[in-house]
Design an enzyme around this catalytic site. Structure first.
Site, short mmCIF file in Angstrom:
data_model
loop_
_atom_site.label_atom_id
_atom_site.label_comp_id
_atom_site.label_asym_id
_atom_site.label_seq_id
_atom_site.Cartn_x
_atom_site.Cartn_y
_atom_site.Cartn_z
N CYS A 119 -6.71 -1.76 -6.39
CA CYS A 119 -6.70 -0.41 -7.18
C CYS A 119 -5.03 0.13 -7.92
CB CYS A 119 -7.10 0.59 -6.18
SG CYS A 119 -7.36 2.20 -6.98
N CYS A 120 -3.50 -0.22 -7.16
CA CYS A 120 -2.89 0.37 -6.31
C CYS A 120 -2.29 -0.98 -8.16
CB CYS A 120 -2.14 0.10 -5.50
SG CYS A 120 -2.13 0.96 -4.79
N CYS A 203 -1.94 9.35 -4.28
CA CYS A 203 -3.37 9.45 -4.64
C CYS A 203 -3.90 10.10 -3.94
CB CYS A 203 -4.08 8.23 -5.09
SG CYS A 203 -3.64 7.07 -6.96
N CYS A 206 -6.03 8.90 -0.67
CA CYS A 206 -4.87 8.16 -0.33
C CYS A 206 -3.98 8.32 0.28
CB CYS A 206 -4.50 7.21 -1.00
SG CYS A 206 -6.06 5.74 -1.84
N CYS A 231 2.92 -0.20 -2.61
CA CYS A 231 1.55 -0.02 -3.76
C CYS A 231 1.97 -1.26 -4.82
CB CYS A 231 1.69 1.23 -4.16
SG CYS A 231 3.60 1.90 -5.63
#
Length: 241
Positions: A119-120, A203, A206, A231
């Protein structure tokens, strides 16, 4: 694109020791092919203010992952109006995000470290790579006392993960107390999450506030046991040649 050698970087680090000197050198030698990456945390507020006092035309960009807290969007508008600047917003590729979410779910990052890093990678690293491919250097808000991974960073570094461009870390020796003091003394606008115990802001799903006595980065990906919580933006990659 301007290329630097390790010898040149070592020479810069031997001669330039302060935040002011570093950013003045950057303004004189790299602008406008250099920009500050900002997630709009406390460090970013400080570096941005110092930069704009040196050069009002310095460039800034942020990674809009699509999952940022509302408070971050708010401070982007506030800062843009205060300094009369445009913060360049970088967005992830729509198709990549769609494929990831459709295959793994909206909150995939909670399920595994692999998913979180994916996702990162899609939401942050890929847009960042595109931006940095157009620059000769980029400026960060990294500090040595943030994590063990950052203990050995220097003001100037060759970023081999991004084509060998120059990475500038002008506040590496600042403490968290110094950051807060500068913000208060100069009455800087800052992300309101800082008042809610969010010393590190990413985010929304997170990031959580930290508890008394916890590490400043402990609110990032708090469910992971691995202490190497990065990340992918600041992972040092060695040259392959």
């Amino acid at each position: 694109m301007t290329k630097f050698t390790q010898e040149q970087v070592d020479d810069l680090n031997s001669k330039i020791k302060t935040t002011q000197e570093a950013l003045e050198w950057v303004s004189e030698n790299l602008h406008p092919k250099v920009a500050k990456a900002s997630s709009f945390g406390a460090e970013d507020a400080v570096v941005m203010d110092i930069m704009l006092k040196i050069n009002p035309k310095f460039r800034f960009f942020t990674l809009d992952t699509g999952r940022l807290p509302q408070e971050t969007y708010d401070i982007i508008d506030i800062v843009s109006k205060k300094y009369n600047i445009t913060v360049e917003s970088l967005f992830p590729d729509t198709k990549e995000v769609e494929e990831m979410v459709n295959e793994k779910g909206m909150n995939l990052f909670y399920e595994s470290v692999e998913n979180r890093k994916l996702c990162c990678e899609i939401r942050k690293v890929h847009p960042m790579n595109k931006m940095l491919s157009t620059l000769d250097g980029w400026i960060t808000g990294l500090r040595r006392d943030q994590t063990k991974n950052r203990e050995n960073i220097t003001i100037f570094q060759l970023d081999h993960g991004h084509g060998g461009i120059l990475k500038i870390n002008p506040i590496i020796d600042w403490t968290w107390d110094q950051i807060q003091e500068y913000i208060k003394k100069n009455n800087l606008p800052y992300n309101s999450l800082l008042d809610k115990n969010y010393p590190s802001i990413g985010c929304e799903p997170c990031t959580r506030p930290i508890k008394p006595g916890e590490d400043l980065r402990s609110g990032r990906w708090w469910w992971e046991q691995d202490g190497n919580k990065e990340c992918g933006l600041h992972i040092e990659r060695k040259r392959m040649d």
